[in-house]
Design an enzyme around this catalytic site. Sequence first.
Site, short mmCIF file in Angstrom:
data_model
loop_
_atom_site.label_atom_id
_atom_site.label_comp_id
_atom_site.label_asym_id
_atom_site.label_seq_id
_atom_site.Cartn_x
_atom_site.Cartn_y
_atom_site.Cartn_z
N GLY A 1 34.17 -2.94 19.55
CA GLY A 1 34.46 -4.23 20.97
C GLY A 1 34.62 -5.61 20.13
N TYR B 1 32.75 15.18 10.00
CA TYR B 1 32.94 14.59 9.20
C TYR B 1 34.43 14.32 9.69
CZ TYR B 1 33.79 11.72 5.21
OH TYR B 1 34.77 10.21 4.43
N ASP C 1 21.95 -0.06 12.84
CA ASP C 1 22.69 1.34 12.99
C ASP C 1 23.67 0.86 14.21
OD1 ASP C 1 23.83 3.64 13.25
OD2 ASP C 1 22.03 5.00 13.46
#
Length: 428
Positions: A211, A254, A167
């Site tokens: 990142g 969303y 995830d």
Amino acid sequence: MKQLHKQASLNHRREEEMGNVQDDTPPYSPKSIKHSRSLPRSINYLLREQRLLFILVGILIGSSFFIIQPTLSRIGPTEAHSFIPRSTGLARVDTGLGRVGRVPVGIAGRRLRVVVTGGAGFVGSHLVDKLIARGNDVIVIDNFFTGRKENLVHLFGNPRFELIRHDVVEPILLEVDQIYHLACPASPVHYKYNPVKTIKTNVMGTLNMLGLAKRIGARFLLTSTSEVYGDPLEHPQKETYWGNVNPIGERSCYDEGKRTAETLAMDYHRGAGVEVRIARIFNTYGPRMCLDDGRVVSNFVAQAIRKQPMTVYGDGKQTRSFQYVSDLVNGLMALMDGEHVGPFNLGNPGEFTMLELAQVVKETIDSSATIEFKPNTADDPHMRKPDISKAKELLNWEPKIPLREGLPLMVNDFRNRILNEDEGKGMK
């Protein structure tokens, strides 16, 4: 006295003998006597033991390298059988759209390592297929909330394919050249099911992947959405339009999540120098879509195959634009390989009302199919049509497959899957 005289005589004789020896023998010196030479010392050094020959051979070898090296640099990768490093130059390649595009030589000439988040989903799995076919090594990251292993099973065992169940809300460490960030539920049914998880995926997931891109120097492509325009007051929608979005509505997890993801991407680009690409995807259809994901094309096709009424919400006059999935994949790859940040609208400007779409589905699947009207859903946009002039100009991209050609391909896939689903339930 006599003895002293005798001793003096002996001493005098010894001095005379030593004087004679000194006259005949030169005094001792630790330094050897240098003889005069007819040639200078440096030339004599070169001539001794064939040193001049070795120097001439060295000069010849060095000269040969500088003569041959430019010739090798003009030889193609196939002829030279050599590794081509990253370069700032451009190479001409087939974009898959019938035209020749320009991509960096480093991308065209070497095997890239690419990660696709959400790669087990509808669009992601088609993108993975195209990347593998191009010769890249592909790592798929998916938590299988909406993605399916069946979409990728044909790649199991391929040495250039890797699947990681993960995830993106949690950080991950990888070494890759490119990151396609697709991970997020895209249909109303799925993203409304767990709205908090949806916005976390859009925000935390995008932060984690940006990142990663920053740490390893990878190029990052964000798949945003036409939903960032909300219920637009501009038609068709250009990339310069800021949108008309309800920030507290049912779809906000969303819509606003994707708007925030775009903000993060641009902040990383401006502040950290990350190579960012942003695609705003309009309605897309094709094989491997979820059968019941709530999007209009999959709804109509599945209902018509199952002999159910096609559900039209509202008066059916809302408009949408539908692009086939292979057109979208070509656009994403053209954007990633190009030199423009975006955002870019990627969609088919062909515009259909819901009633017109229902008619096309009837003609394709079952002319006796019926339509059932239901109340419209909250915040449903009335008009949706992309202006793709920017993508045409800068990416040399535009969709090629019209709805009436692409829809039968999707219907065949849905029919097979629905048949297998029904057989699994014991239905005839």
